[in-house]
Scaffold this active site. Structure first.
Site, PDB file in Angstrom:
ATOM      1  CG  HIS A  42      -2.076   0.854   1.225  1.00 50.54           C
ATOM      2  ND1 HIS A  42      -2.017   2.193   0.890  1.00 50.54           N
ATOM      3  CD2 HIS A  42      -3.377   0.591   1.503  1.00 50.54           C
ATOM      4  CE1 HIS A  42      -3.220   2.703   0.981  1.00 50.54           C
ATOM      5  NE2 HIS A  42      -4.073   1.761   1.346  1.00 50.54           N
TER       6      HIS A  42
ATOM      7  CD  GLU B 259      -3.355   0.959  -2.129  1.00 51.61           C
ATOM      8  OE1 GLU B 259      -3.798  -0.115  -1.684  1.00 51.61           O
ATOM      9  OE2 GLU B 259      -3.945   2.033  -2.006  1.00 51.61           O
TER      10      GLU B 259
HETATM   11  O1  LIG Z   1      -7.261   3.080   6.511  1.00 50.72           O
HETATM   12  P1  LIG Z   1      -6.621   1.856   5.942  1.00 50.72           P
HETATM   13  O2  LIG Z   1      -7.111   0.590   6.596  1.00 50.72           O
HETATM   14  O3  LIG Z   1      -5.120   1.949   5.969  1.00 50.72           O
HETATM   15  O4  LIG Z   1      -7.058   1.758   4.446  1.00 50.72           O
HETATM   16  C1  LIG Z   1      -6.893   2.823   3.585  1.00 50.72           C
HETATM   17  C2  LIG Z   1      -7.462   2.480   2.215  1.00 50.72           C
HETATM   18  O5  LIG Z   1      -6.745   1.411   1.675  1.00 50.72           O
HETATM   19  C3  LIG Z   1      -7.111   1.006   0.356  1.00 50.72           C
HETATM   20  O6  LIG Z   1      -6.568   1.822  -0.600  1.00 50.72           O
HETATM   21  C4  LIG Z   1      -8.584   0.772   0.202  1.00 50.72           C
HETATM   22  O7  LIG Z   1      -8.962   0.669  -1.128  1.00 50.72           O
HETATM   23  C5  LIG Z   1      -9.392   1.855   0.849  1.00 50.72           C
HETATM   24  O8  LIG Z   1     -10.748   1.447   0.863  1.00 50.72           O
HETATM   25  C6  LIG Z   1      -8.920   2.092   2.249  1.00 50.72           C
HETATM   26  O9  LIG Z   1      -9.709   3.070   2.847  1.00 50.72           O
END
Ligand SMILES: O=P(O)(O)OC[C@H]1O[C@H](O)[C@H](O)[C@@H](O)[C@@H]1O
Length: 286
Positions: free
Chosen positions: A156, A261
């Protein structure tokens, strides 16, 4: 730096820091000394919440864990329904401390403690290696399961940019299917060109990770490639950063990063017993 941080230094002048919590890359500086990863000033580097910024490792599921109902129709998902996972998104390896196995000045290898793997997995060995290259950074996750299971994952990566409104992603091939998660997963066929990051975005390009993508940020470009990861998710919460939804960022922080990602998101990957799963991401300044 505390002993909970591993630092790498390349003869070219590039450097990286990896936190034991989440085996989380929290800094990558290219040979020009410029930081290439966003880190929230409001995040803790030692938990308990996932670190906001850098390179979170999302594994062995992405998003919320599967429900008991989903697992009853697909038993290979059952390990992910351990009660202790019910409130976790993006897996459990980003919210526990890893062990440092070995390191050199340019590379470090970590293993995820077996005692932190929920017993529902019946044995899952997870390793991670971070390597500085001449102009880049490589991250590689490996996993072997004793039992047949299904996994998802993502690196990510929060790329630091001078202004995400102006950053663009190049390299998604025309004809690939995309899914817009902000519109209930609405599907389209990508027509080609660059994808801008001016507005809130949560778009998955299916089958894009085999190609080299280029993140443009003014004069500064980063090449992104990966293997073992069929999809790419582009994400930026824009005005929601710093609100109650993402209170671990500051208001305005969304301008400071662009998430690209490399991931397994659309289809679960089946891991056969004893099969070594390897997924890697390579970043390089251009
Ligand atoms: O807040 P987190 O659990 O780190 O996730 C952050 C983001 O990650 C990804 O990109 C997903 O597609 C999102 O839906 C999510 O909100």
């Amino acid at each position: 730096m505390s002993s909970k941080t591993v630092t790498l230094q390349h003869p070219t002048g590039s450097s990286a820091s990896i936190e034991l919590f989440g085996a989380h890359v929290s800094s990558w500086k290219a040979p020009d000394g410029v930081e290439r990863l966003y880190m929230s000033r409001k995040t803790s580097l030692t938990g308990p919440a996932p670190i906001r910024g850098g390179i979170p490792i999302c594994f062995p599921f992405f998003g919320p864990p599967p429900t008991a109902d989903q697992a009853s129709s697909d038993p290979l998902l059952a390990p992910h329904t351990a009660p202790e996972l019910s409130n976790l998104t993006h897996g459990f390896v980003r919210t526990a401390s890893w062990d440092l196995v070995s390191s050199t000045s340019t590379s470090a290898t970590f293993s995820f403690p077996s005692s932190s793997v929920p017993s529902t997995y019946g044995g899952l060995d997870i390793g991670y290696t971070v390597t500085l290259t001449e102009k880049g950074l490589k991250t590689e996750l490996s996993a072997t399961s004793k039992e047949r299971i299904k996994v998802k994952m993502a690196f990510h990566t929060y790329h630091a940019v001078s202004d995400s409104d102006k950053s663009e992603i190049e390299g998604i091939s025309p004809g690939l299917k995309t899914k817009n998660n902000l519109a209930g997963g609405a599907e389209s066929i990508w027509q080609g060109g660059k994808i801008g990051m001016k507005n809130e975005i949560a778009t998955v390009a299916l089958g894009a990770a085999g190609e080299e993508l280029i993140l443009h940020d003014g004069p500064s470009n980063v090449a992104i490639s990966s293997s073992g990861l069929p999809d790419v998710l582009l994400w930026n919460p824009k005005d929601k950063a710093g609100t109650s939804v993402w209170s671990d960022m500051e208001v305005g922080d969304a301008k400071r990063f662009t998430c690209v990602e490399p991931a397994i998101i659309e289809e679960w990957k089946v891991l056969e017993p004893g099969e070594k799963f390897i997924a890697s991401q390579a970043l390089s300044v251009l």
